[in-house]
Design a protein around this motif. Structure first.
Motif, PDB file in Angstrom:
ATOM      1  N   VAL A 147       0.842  -1.198   0.000  1.00 61.23           N
ATOM      2  CA  VAL A 147       0.000   0.000   0.000  1.00 61.23           C
ATOM      3  C   VAL A 147       0.877   1.248   0.000  1.00 61.23           C
ATOM      4  CG1 VAL A 147      -1.690   1.324   1.349  1.00 61.23           C
ATOM      5  CG2 VAL A 147      -1.984  -1.152   1.041  1.00 61.23           C
ATOM      6  N   GLU A 148       1.927   1.254   0.804  1.00 63.82           N
ATOM      7  CA  GLU A 148       2.844   2.394   0.856  1.00 63.82           C
ATOM      8  C   GLU A 148       3.455   2.664  -0.515  1.00 63.82           C
ATOM      9  OE1 GLU A 148       5.984   3.558   4.182  1.00 63.82           O
ATOM     10  OE2 GLU A 148       6.697   1.875   2.955  1.00 63.82           O
ATOM     11  N   ARG A 149       3.825   1.613  -1.204  1.00 62.66           N
ATOM     12  CA  ARG A 149       4.437   1.743  -2.531  1.00 62.66           C
ATOM     13  C   ARG A 149       3.452   2.293  -3.550  1.00 62.66           C
ATOM     14  NH1 ARG A 149       7.900  -2.578  -5.846  1.00 62.66           N
ATOM     15  NH2 ARG A 149       7.519  -1.740  -7.900  1.00 62.66           N
ATOM     16  N   ILE A 150       2.199   1.868  -3.453  1.00 65.41           N
ATOM     17  CA  ILE A 150       1.222   2.219  -4.478  1.00 65.41           C
ATOM     18  C   ILE A 150       0.495   3.534  -4.189  1.00 65.41           C
ATOM     19  CG2 ILE A 150      -0.901   1.468  -5.632  1.00 65.41           C
ATOM     20  CD1 ILE A 150       0.132  -1.415  -5.357  1.00 65.41           C
ATOM     21  N   ILE A 151       0.088   3.789  -2.926  1.00 67.46           N
ATOM     22  CA  ILE A 151      -0.678   5.017  -2.675  1.00 67.46           C
ATOM     23  C   ILE A 151       0.075   6.065  -1.864  1.00 67.46           C
ATOM     24  CG2 ILE A 151      -2.865   3.761  -2.826  1.00 67.46           C
ATOM     25  CD1 ILE A 151      -3.205   4.366   0.230  1.00 67.46           C
ATOM     26  N   GLY A 152       1.240   5.694  -1.327  1.00 69.23           N
ATOM     27  CA  GLY A 152       2.004   6.673  -0.551  1.00 69.23           C
ATOM     28  C   GLY A 152       1.269   7.095   0.702  1.00 69.23           C
ATOM     29  N   ASP A 153       1.169   8.392   0.922  1.00 66.51           N
ATOM     30  CA  ASP A 153       0.556   8.893   2.157  1.00 66.51           C
ATOM     31  C   ASP A 153      -0.914   9.288   1.990  1.00 66.51           C
ATOM     32  OD1 ASP A 153       0.903  11.156   0.640  1.00 66.51           O
ATOM     33  OD2 ASP A 153       2.055  12.269   2.141  1.00 66.51           O
ATOM     34  N   LYS A 154      -1.563   8.794   0.964  1.00 71.06           N
ATOM     35  CA  LYS A 154      -2.979   9.106   0.740  1.00 71.06           C
ATOM     36  C   LYS A 154      -3.868   8.370   1.744  1.00 71.06           C
ATOM     37  CE  LYS A 154      -2.364   9.901  -4.165  1.00 71.06           C
ATOM     38  NZ  LYS A 154      -2.521   9.341  -5.493  1.00 71.06           N
ATOM     39  N   ILE A 155      -5.059   8.892   1.932  1.00 73.41           N
ATOM     40  CA  ILE A 155      -6.061   8.274   2.799  1.00 73.41           C
ATOM     41  C   ILE A 155      -6.502   6.953   2.163  1.00 73.41           C
ATOM     42  CG2 ILE A 155      -8.423   8.564   3.720  1.00 73.41           C
ATOM     43  CD1 ILE A 155      -6.349  10.376   5.037  1.00 73.41           C
ATOM     44  N   GLY A 156      -6.780   5.947   2.998  1.00 69.49           N
ATOM     45  CA  GLY A 156      -7.265   4.665   2.496  1.00 69.49           C
ATOM     46  C   GLY A 156      -8.680   4.772   1.941  1.00 69.49           C
TER      47      GLY A 156
END
Length: 183
Positions: A147-156
Protein backbone atom coordinates in the motif's frame (compact mmCIF):
# COMPACT_ATOMS: atom_id res chain seq x y z
CA UNK A 1 -18.39 -34.88 -12.99
CA UNK A 2 -15.48 -33.11 -14.62
CA UNK A 3 -12.86 -30.62 -13.41
CA UNK A 4 -14.73 -27.54 -14.61
CA UNK A 5 -17.97 -28.50 -12.85
CA UNK A 6 -16.29 -29.77 -9.68
CA UNK A 7 -14.56 -26.42 -9.22
CA UNK A 8 -17.54 -24.32 -10.40
CA UNK A 9 -15.20 -22.58 -12.82
CA UNK A 10 -18.02 -20.84 -14.68
CA UNK A 11 -19.00 -19.03 -11.47
CA UNK A 12 -15.45 -18.33 -10.32
CA UNK A 13 -14.15 -17.09 -13.66
CA UNK A 14 -17.12 -14.79 -14.12
CA UNK A 15 -17.04 -13.36 -10.60
CA UNK A 16 -14.79 -10.42 -11.52
CA UNK A 17 -16.64 -7.23 -12.43
CA UNK A 18 -14.15 -4.42 -13.02
CA UNK A 19 -15.37 -0.84 -12.63
CA UNK A 20 -12.79 0.60 -15.04
CA UNK A 21 -10.99 -0.05 -18.29
CA UNK A 22 -7.65 -0.63 -16.51
CA UNK A 23 -6.56 -4.20 -17.37
CA UNK A 24 -4.73 -4.66 -14.05
CA UNK A 25 -7.95 -4.21 -12.13
CA UNK A 26 -8.69 -7.88 -12.90
CA UNK A 27 -5.43 -8.86 -11.20
CA UNK A 28 -6.34 -6.70 -8.20
CA UNK A 29 -9.79 -8.29 -7.94
CA UNK A 30 -8.51 -11.86 -8.39
CA UNK A 31 -5.80 -11.36 -5.74
CA UNK A 32 -8.37 -10.13 -3.23
CA UNK A 33 -10.92 -12.81 -4.13
CA UNK A 34 -8.20 -15.41 -3.76
CA UNK A 35 -7.34 -13.98 -0.33
CA UNK A 36 -10.98 -14.32 0.69
CA UNK A 37 -10.99 -17.97 -0.43
CA UNK A 38 -7.87 -18.64 1.64
CA UNK A 39 -9.46 -16.84 4.59
CA UNK A 40 -12.30 -19.34 4.26
CA UNK A 41 -9.78 -22.19 4.58
CA UNK A 42 -8.06 -20.46 7.53
CA UNK A 43 -11.39 -20.09 9.33
CA UNK A 44 -12.05 -23.80 8.89
CA UNK A 45 -8.57 -24.74 10.13
CA UNK A 46 -8.69 -22.35 13.09
CA UNK A 47 -12.15 -23.49 14.14
CA UNK A 48 -10.92 -27.11 14.09
CA UNK A 49 -7.93 -26.17 16.24
CA UNK A 50 -10.06 -24.26 18.72
CA UNK A 51 -12.92 -26.78 18.88
CA UNK A 52 -10.76 -29.91 19.30
CA UNK A 53 -12.40 -31.64 22.27
CA UNK A 54 -9.50 -33.61 23.73
CA UNK A 55 -6.04 -32.07 23.69
CA UNK A 56 -4.43 -35.09 25.31
CA UNK A 57 -4.98 -37.34 22.28
CA UNK A 58 -4.63 -34.81 19.46
CA UNK A 59 -1.40 -33.40 18.09
CA UNK A 60 -2.13 -30.07 16.34
CA UNK A 61 1.33 -29.51 14.86
CA UNK A 62 0.34 -30.27 11.26
CA UNK A 63 -2.64 -27.92 11.41
CA UNK A 64 -0.62 -25.21 13.13
CA UNK A 65 2.03 -25.51 10.41
CA UNK A 66 -0.71 -25.39 7.75
CA UNK A 67 -1.88 -22.04 9.11
CA UNK A 68 1.68 -20.70 8.70
CA UNK A 69 1.88 -22.03 5.13
CA UNK A 70 -1.43 -20.41 4.21
CA UNK A 71 -0.18 -17.03 5.44
CA UNK A 72 3.05 -17.54 3.49
CA UNK A 73 0.96 -18.20 0.38
CA UNK A 74 -1.24 -15.15 1.06
CA UNK A 75 1.94 -13.10 1.32
CA UNK A 76 2.83 -13.93 -2.28
CA UNK A 77 -0.34 -12.17 -3.43
CA UNK A 78 1.06 -8.88 -2.12
CA UNK A 79 4.15 -9.51 -4.27
CA UNK A 80 1.88 -9.71 -7.31
CA UNK A 81 -0.15 -6.61 -6.41
CA UNK A 82 3.09 -4.69 -5.76
CA UNK A 83 3.90 -4.97 -9.47
CA UNK A 84 1.12 -2.44 -10.11
CA UNK A 85 2.26 1.14 -10.49
CA UNK A 86 0.64 4.08 -8.74
CA UNK A 87 -0.66 5.31 -12.10
CA UNK A 88 -2.24 1.95 -12.94
CA UNK A 89 -3.98 1.76 -9.57
CA UNK A 90 -5.17 5.38 -9.78
CA UNK A 91 -7.03 4.50 -13.00
CA UNK A 92 -9.61 2.61 -10.95
CA UNK A 93 -9.03 3.57 -7.30
CA UNK A 94 -11.51 6.45 -7.29
CA UNK A 95 -14.20 4.13 -8.65
CA UNK A 96 -13.87 1.79 -5.65
CA UNK A 97 -15.78 4.22 -3.45
CA UNK A 98 -15.38 3.18 0.17
CA UNK A 99 -14.62 -0.47 -0.67
CA UNK A 100 -11.75 -1.48 1.59
CA UNK A 101 -10.04 -4.61 2.88
CA UNK A 102 -10.87 -3.47 6.40
CA UNK A 103 -14.48 -4.41 5.54
CA UNK A 104 -13.52 -8.07 5.08
CA UNK A 105 -15.69 -10.00 7.50
CA UNK A 106 -13.56 -13.10 7.01
CA UNK A 107 -10.33 -11.23 7.84
CA UNK A 108 -11.93 -9.99 11.06
CA UNK A 109 -12.98 -13.55 11.89
CA UNK A 110 -9.50 -14.92 11.10
CA UNK A 111 -7.86 -12.40 13.43
CA UNK A 112 -10.39 -13.13 16.18
CA UNK A 113 -9.81 -16.89 15.88
CA UNK A 114 -6.01 -16.49 15.80
CA UNK A 115 -6.15 -14.65 19.12
CA UNK A 116 -7.87 -17.66 20.71
CA UNK A 117 -5.09 -20.11 19.80
CA UNK A 118 -2.75 -19.40 22.75
CA UNK A 119 -5.56 -19.99 25.24
CA UNK A 120 -6.28 -23.30 23.54
CA UNK A 121 -2.75 -24.62 22.91
CA UNK A 122 -0.48 -22.40 25.02
CA UNK A 123 2.99 -23.33 26.31
CA UNK A 124 3.49 -26.79 24.85
CA UNK A 125 3.07 -25.45 21.31
CA UNK A 126 4.75 -22.07 21.79
CA UNK A 127 7.11 -22.65 18.86
CA UNK A 128 4.20 -23.18 16.46
CA UNK A 129 2.21 -20.28 17.90
CA UNK A 130 5.23 -17.99 17.46
CA UNK A 131 5.53 -19.13 13.86
CA UNK A 132 1.86 -18.30 13.29
CA UNK A 133 2.28 -14.85 14.79
CA UNK A 134 5.39 -14.24 12.66
CA UNK A 135 3.66 -15.39 9.46
CA UNK A 136 0.62 -13.24 10.21
CA UNK A 137 2.76 -10.19 10.95
CA UNK A 138 4.81 -10.72 7.77
CA UNK A 139 1.55 -10.80 5.83
CA UNK A 140 0.40 -7.56 7.49
CA UNK A 141 3.80 -5.98 6.86
CA UNK A 142 3.75 -6.94 3.17
CA UNK A 143 0.26 -5.47 2.91
CA UNK A 144 1.43 -2.22 4.47
CA UNK A 145 4.54 -1.97 2.25
CA UNK A 146 2.51 -2.70 -0.89
CA UNK A 147 0.00 0.00 0.00
CA UNK A 148 2.84 2.39 0.86
CA UNK A 149 4.44 1.74 -2.53
CA UNK A 150 1.22 2.22 -4.48
CA UNK A 151 -0.68 5.02 -2.68
CA UNK A 152 2.00 6.67 -0.55
CA UNK A 153 0.56 8.89 2.16
CA UNK A 154 -2.98 9.11 0.74
CA UNK A 155 -6.06 8.27 2.80
CA UNK A 156 -7.26 4.66 2.50
CA UNK A 157 -10.38 3.91 0.46
CA UNK A 158 -12.17 2.88 3.65
CA UNK A 159 -11.52 6.30 5.20
CA UNK A 160 -8.55 5.19 7.29
CA UNK A 161 -5.22 7.01 7.50
CA UNK A 162 -3.95 4.51 4.91
CA UNK A 163 -0.38 3.42 5.50
CA UNK A 164 -0.35 4.82 9.06
CA UNK A 165 -3.40 2.70 9.90
CA UNK A 166 -1.66 -0.40 8.52
CA UNK A 167 1.60 0.41 10.36
CA UNK A 168 -0.33 0.54 13.62
CA UNK A 169 -1.81 -2.90 12.86
CA UNK A 170 1.66 -4.31 12.15
CA UNK A 171 3.05 -2.92 15.40
CA UNK A 172 0.23 -4.37 17.52
CA UNK A 173 1.11 -7.88 18.79
CA UNK A 174 -1.25 -10.63 17.69
CA UNK A 175 -0.85 -12.52 20.93
CA UNK A 176 -0.76 -10.77 24.30
CA UNK A 177 1.89 -11.14 26.96
CA UNK A 178 1.92 -14.88 27.29
CA UNK A 179 4.51 -16.42 29.61
CA UNK A 180 6.04 -18.32 26.70
CA UNK A 181 6.84 -15.19 24.72
CA UNK A 182 10.48 -14.24 24.71
CA UNK A 183 11.66 -17.79 25.20
Amino acid sequence: MDYKNYLNLDKILNAQTPVSEEPLEIMFIVAHQSSELWFKVLIQELNCLIDTPDQSTYNPTTQLQRVVKIFEHLNTLWDVIATMSTEEYERFRSKLGTASGKQSEQYIEVETLLKKLPDRWNYKYKYFLSNIENAFKKWQFSHMKTVERIIGDKIGTGGTSGVQYLKHAVDKPLFGNYKWKGW
